[in-house]
Scaffold this motif. Structure first.
Motif, PDB file in Angstrom:
ATOM      1  N   ILE A  18      -0.072 -29.737 -50.030  1.00 22.13           N
ATOM      2  CA  ILE A  18       0.048 -29.007 -48.763  1.00 22.13           C
ATOM      3  C   ILE A  18      -1.203 -28.143 -48.553  1.00 22.13           C
ATOM      4  O   ILE A  18      -1.753 -28.069 -47.452  1.00 22.13           O
ATOM      5  CB  ILE A  18       1.350 -28.161 -48.750  1.00 22.13           C
ATOM      6  CG1 ILE A  18       2.571 -29.082 -48.863  1.00 22.13           C
ATOM      7  CG2 ILE A  18       1.422 -27.289 -47.502  1.00 22.13           C
ATOM      8  CD1 ILE A  18       3.916 -28.393 -48.871  1.00 22.13           C
ATOM      9  N   TYR A  19      -1.662 -27.529 -49.635  1.00 25.16           N
ATOM     10  CA  TYR A  19      -2.900 -26.745 -49.563  1.00 25.16           C
ATOM     11  C   TYR A  19      -4.047 -27.617 -49.031  1.00 25.16           C
ATOM     12  O   TYR A  19      -4.799 -27.213 -48.138  1.00 25.16           O
ATOM     13  CB  TYR A  19      -3.240 -26.199 -50.960  1.00 25.16           C
ATOM     14  CG  TYR A  19      -4.651 -25.688 -51.078  1.00 25.16           C
ATOM     15  CD1 TYR A  19      -4.979 -24.391 -50.686  1.00 25.16           C
ATOM     16  CD2 TYR A  19      -5.661 -26.510 -51.579  1.00 25.16           C
ATOM     17  CE1 TYR A  19      -6.281 -23.932 -50.783  1.00 25.16           C
ATOM     18  CE2 TYR A  19      -6.966 -26.064 -51.685  1.00 25.16           C
ATOM     19  CZ  TYR A  19      -7.268 -24.768 -51.285  1.00 25.16           C
ATOM     20  OH  TYR A  19      -8.556 -24.324 -51.369  1.00 25.16           O
ATOM     21  N   ARG A  20      -4.144 -28.840 -49.573  1.00 25.12           N
ATOM     22  CA  ARG A  20      -5.257 -29.704 -49.167  1.00 25.12           C
ATOM     23  C   ARG A  20      -5.166 -30.056 -47.683  1.00 25.12           C
ATOM     24  O   ARG A  20      -6.160 -30.110 -46.974  1.00 25.12           O
ATOM     25  CB  ARG A  20      -5.314 -30.957 -50.057  1.00 25.12           C
ATOM     26  CG  ARG A  20      -5.845 -30.629 -51.461  1.00 25.12           C
ATOM     27  CD  ARG A  20      -6.191 -31.878 -52.248  1.00 25.12           C
ATOM     28  NE  ARG A  20      -5.013 -32.575 -52.742  1.00 25.12           N
ATOM     29  CZ  ARG A  20      -4.380 -32.254 -53.877  1.00 25.12           C
ATOM     30  NH1 ARG A  20      -4.825 -31.278 -54.659  1.00 25.12           N
ATOM     31  NH2 ARG A  20      -3.319 -32.935 -54.261  1.00 25.12           N
ATOM     32  N   LYS A  21      -3.939 -30.262 -47.209  1.00 23.10           N
ATOM     33  CA  LYS A  21      -3.772 -30.547 -45.765  1.00 23.10           C
ATOM     34  C   LYS A  21      -4.176 -29.334 -44.931  1.00 23.10           C
ATOM     35  O   LYS A  21      -4.808 -29.474 -43.881  1.00 23.10           O
ATOM     36  CB  LYS A  21      -2.309 -30.892 -45.458  1.00 23.10           C
ATOM     37  CG  LYS A  21      -1.880 -32.266 -45.914  1.00 23.10           C
ATOM     38  CD  LYS A  21      -0.513 -32.572 -45.325  1.00 23.10           C
ATOM     39  CE  LYS A  21       0.135 -33.753 -46.016  1.00 23.10           C
ATOM     40  NZ  LYS A  21       1.493 -34.008 -45.546  1.00 23.10           N
ATOM     41  N   VAL A  22      -3.798 -28.135 -45.380  1.00 23.48           N
ATOM     42  CA  VAL A  22      -4.135 -26.920 -44.617  1.00 23.48           C
ATOM     43  C   VAL A  22      -5.655 -26.795 -44.515  1.00 23.48           C
ATOM     44  O   VAL A  22      -6.204 -26.575 -43.434  1.00 23.48           O
ATOM     45  CB  VAL A  22      -3.516 -25.660 -45.278  1.00 23.48           C
ATOM     46  CG1 VAL A  22      -4.054 -24.385 -44.629  1.00 23.48           C
ATOM     47  CG2 VAL A  22      -1.989 -25.707 -45.181  1.00 23.48           C
ATOM     48  N   VAL A  23      -6.328 -26.987 -45.642  1.00 29.33           N
ATOM     49  CA  VAL A  23      -7.791 -26.840 -45.651  1.00 29.33           C
ATOM     50  C   VAL A  23      -8.438 -27.902 -44.753  1.00 29.33           C
ATOM     51  O   VAL A  23      -9.419 -27.631 -44.059  1.00 29.33           O
ATOM     52  CB  VAL A  23      -8.326 -26.940 -47.104  1.00 29.33           C
ATOM     53  CG1 VAL A  23      -9.848 -27.006 -47.110  1.00 29.33           C
ATOM     54  CG2 VAL A  23      -7.844 -25.737 -47.909  1.00 29.33           C
ATOM     55  N   ALA A  24      -7.855 -29.109 -44.743  1.00 27.30           N
ATOM     56  CA  ALA A  24      -8.421 -30.196 -43.921  1.00 27.30           C
ATOM     57  C   ALA A  24      -7.979 -30.109 -42.466  1.00 27.30           C
ATOM     58  O   ALA A  24      -8.359 -30.945 -41.645  1.00 27.30           O
ATOM     59  CB  ALA A  24      -8.014 -31.539 -44.516  1.00 27.30           C
ATOM     60  N   GLY A  25      -7.137 -29.119 -42.143  1.00 35.58           N
ATOM     61  CA  GLY A  25      -6.652 -28.986 -40.759  1.00 35.58           C
ATOM     62  C   GLY A  25      -5.679 -30.092 -40.372  1.00 35.58           C
ATOM     63  O   GLY A  25      -5.554 -30.416 -39.189  1.00 35.58           O
ATOM     64  N   LEU A  51      -4.051 -18.154 -45.644  1.00 39.19           N
ATOM     65  CA  LEU A  51      -5.255 -18.985 -45.515  1.00 39.19           C
ATOM     66  C   LEU A  51      -5.271 -19.668 -44.137  1.00 39.19           C
ATOM     67  O   LEU A  51      -6.298 -19.655 -43.431  1.00 39.19           O
ATOM     68  CB  LEU A  51      -5.263 -20.027 -46.642  1.00 39.19           C
ATOM     69  CG  LEU A  51      -6.382 -21.056 -46.621  1.00 39.19           C
ATOM     70  CD1 LEU A  51      -7.737 -20.380 -46.847  1.00 39.19           C
ATOM     71  CD2 LEU A  51      -6.144 -22.129 -47.698  1.00 39.19           C
ATOM     72  N   ALA A  52      -4.131 -20.249 -43.759  1.00 37.20           N
ATOM     73  CA  ALA A  52      -4.057 -20.929 -42.449  1.00 37.20           C
ATOM     74  C   ALA A  52      -4.333 -19.933 -41.322  1.00 37.20           C
ATOM     75  O   ALA A  52      -5.050 -20.225 -40.368  1.00 37.20           O
ATOM     76  CB  ALA A  52      -2.683 -21.568 -42.261  1.00 37.20           C
ATOM     77  N   ARG A  53      -3.773 -18.749 -41.437  1.00 36.95           N
ATOM     78  CA  ARG A  53      -4.007 -17.706 -40.428  1.00 36.95           C
ATOM     79  C   ARG A  53      -5.489 -17.369 -40.336  1.00 36.95           C
ATOM     80  O   ARG A  53      -6.075 -17.307 -39.264  1.00 36.95           O
ATOM     81  CB  ARG A  53      -3.175 -16.468 -40.807  1.00 36.95           C
ATOM     82  CG  ARG A  53      -3.190 -15.332 -39.824  1.00 36.95           C
ATOM     83  CD  ARG A  53      -4.315 -14.344 -40.051  1.00 36.95           C
ATOM     84  NE  ARG A  53      -4.348 -13.813 -41.396  1.00 36.95           N
ATOM     85  CZ  ARG A  53      -5.422 -13.273 -41.951  1.00 36.95           C
ATOM     86  NH1 ARG A  53      -6.561 -13.216 -41.295  1.00 36.95           N
ATOM     87  NH2 ARG A  53      -5.393 -12.824 -43.198  1.00 36.95           N
ATOM     88  N   ARG A  54      -6.124 -17.183 -41.500  1.00 37.34           N
ATOM     89  CA  ARG A  54      -7.537 -16.791 -41.506  1.00 37.34           C
ATOM     90  C   ARG A  54      -8.391 -17.908 -40.903  1.00 37.34           C
ATOM     91  O   ARG A  54      -9.296 -17.660 -40.108  1.00 37.34           O
ATOM     92  CB  ARG A  54      -7.975 -16.486 -42.944  1.00 37.34           C
ATOM     93  CG  ARG A  54      -9.290 -15.787 -43.059  1.00 37.34           C
ATOM     94  CD  ARG A  54      -9.379 -14.855 -44.269  1.00 37.34           C
ATOM     95  NE  ARG A  54      -8.760 -15.357 -45.476  1.00 37.34           N
ATOM     96  CZ  ARG A  54      -9.330 -16.212 -46.333  1.00 37.34           C
ATOM     97  NH1 ARG A  54     -10.530 -16.686 -46.112  1.00 37.34           N
ATOM     98  NH2 ARG A  54      -8.680 -16.597 -47.419  1.00 37.34           N
ATOM     99  N   MET A  55      -8.084 -19.160 -41.269  1.00 39.18           N
ATOM    100  CA  MET A  55      -8.859 -20.283 -40.735  1.00 39.18           C
ATOM    101  C   MET A  55      -8.667 -20.438 -39.231  1.00 39.18           C
ATOM    102  O   MET A  55      -9.590 -20.771 -38.502  1.00 39.18           O
ATOM    103  CB  MET A  55      -8.435 -21.590 -41.424  1.00 39.18           C
ATOM    104  CG  MET A  55      -8.887 -21.687 -42.874  1.00 39.18           C
ATOM    105  SD  MET A  55      -8.165 -23.126 -43.691  1.00 39.18           S
ATOM    106  CE  MET A  55      -8.859 -24.474 -42.752  1.00 39.18           C
TER     107      MET A  55
END
Ligand code: V47
Length: 389
Positions: A18-25, A51-55
């Protein structure tokens, strides 16, 4: 903005993908949502949401100077979760006159309110004409104020009492001064939960249809989710997915606002209500699942100022608001204040290491604040909790 490899190394095999998906948008699936809603480490879920909020939206935290005016609590239907709605013969029933509403609006605007959030029950007697007349009177008295009024459920009620179509109702209200639509009445979309907590209320499809129509007519709106009654984690995620699909279709939602259930004085008074973990969990999973909602708003009246502040590290980027007078939660036993000083909101945001910005209803910035508390205000003793070095 990239990821955070230290964070990635702390995640287990369920959260790492899930982290990887968040980072990849990339969009999260329903199953990802259930994983997030049930994972034992709330802290790890919160870090992903942060992290998602910050991105997505950066470090600014919005708040607004608003007032809630509940024009009447008389309601033709009785939802089990609600302590606000009363039958017309109840000793607690009230209906404000248009003059009283205008007086409240004037008072709030004189104190800096830029938004008037006006909702009520489904009044069995007020005629349809009363509603546009009320908006016109408030708009004439307070031309600069944004009128955010009437839940989807009230708007459907107006179609019944007027014989007009939903488009006609919305266009008439818009012409009378309606600026946008609040997110109330959504509760939980799953029919099983609606049957248990708000049987007479319209379906998810009807609620979504009102927002779809409003968006197509150029009105923006919000979306809520009432959590902590009898819903399962899957039913919460289903609610979020349905909101996300609607946003893909019509695009007019500005903010998602999870609403903490308050059991007191309701027909669900036997339920324990949600915990602090639930409060932070729904904010975090809301941020992660609703990739097409810009704003995740913490409603401190419902969750408490303390939770609202901490939620800024669990995905929230907006705190509602100065509020002033609140009835829906306080009739259901909320112990929070009904008003918060602007300085108190600023303190909450600065202390969380974020940058305050006062916004209007459509998220235009009215006043930017520095990233750190203003030393002059601190020296003047205007920011409580801060002292001068
Ligand atoms: O629709 C009613 C909820 C909502 C209870 O759009 C209860 O900016 C908990 O929608 N315990 C009204 N919740 C409030 C609302 C709202 C609030 C702040 C901002 C915005 C916005 C919208 O309150 C109702 C219902 O879902 N509610 N009774 C109760 N006992």
């Amino acid at each position: 903005m990239g990821g955070n490899s230290l964070l990635e190394r702390t995640l287990d095999s369920r959260l790492a993908p899930i982290y990887r998906k968040v980072v990849a948008g990339q969009r999260l699936t329903f199953d990802d949502g259930v994983t997030l809603m049930t994972h034992p480490s709330l802290f790890a879920v919160g870090q992903l949401a942060n992290l998602a909020r910050r991105m997505r939206v950066g470090d600014r935290v919005y708040f607004n100077n608003n007032a809630h005016i509940n024009y009447s609590n008389v309601c033709a239907i009785h939802c089990k979760f609600c302590a606000f709605g009363q039958s017309r013969r109840s000793s607690k029933a009230y209906t404000l006159t248009i003059e009283q509403i205008v007086a409240k609006a004037r008072e709030a605007v004189a104190k800096g309110a830029t938004e008037l959030h006006m909702v009520g029950g489904l009044h069995p007697d007020l005629p349809w004409e009363w509603y546009p007349e009320m908006l016109r009177a408030v708009k004439a008295a307070c031309p600069g104020a944004h009128l955010k009024c009437f839940t989807a459920i009230e708007l459907i009620h107006f179609t019944r009492i007027s014989g007009l179509t939903l488009e006609q109702v919305l266009l008439t209200l818009k012409e009378a001064g309606l600026g946008s639509i609040p997110g109330g009445g959504a509760e939980i979309f799953a029919p099983r939960v609606r049957e248990a907590i708000c049987k007479p209320k319209e379906t998810a499809e009807e609620w979504l249809h009102v927002h779809d129509t409003a968006h197509r007519l150029g009105l923006r709106s919000n979306a809520t989710m009432l959590y902590g009654t009898v819903e399962t984690p899957e039913e919460r995620v289903d609610h979020l997915v349905r909101l996300r699909e609607q946003q893909d279709r019509s695009g007019g939602f500005q903010a998602f606002i999870p609403l903490r259930f308050h059991p007191e004085n309701t027909n669900l008074g036997h339920l324990p209500g949600p915990t602090g973990y639930d409060d932070l969990r729904v904010i975090a999973v809301g941020r992660l699942m609703l990739d097409n909602f810009p704003h995740i708003k913490s409603y401190w009246i419902a969750s408490s100022p303390a939770i609202a502040q901490v939620s800024l590290h669990f995905g929230a980027n907006d705190i509602d608001g100065t509020v002033r007078e609140e009835k829906i939660y306080h009739m259901a036993g909320a112990r929070t204040a009904q008003y918060t000083e602007l300085q108190q909101l600023l303190r909450m945001i600065w202390e969380a290491g974020r940058i305050p910005a006062e916004r209007n209803t459509v998220y235009e910035v009215i006043r930017e604040y520095p990233a750190e508390p203003d030393p002059d205000l601190v020296a003047a003793g205007a920011i409580r909790g801060y002292t001068v070095e």
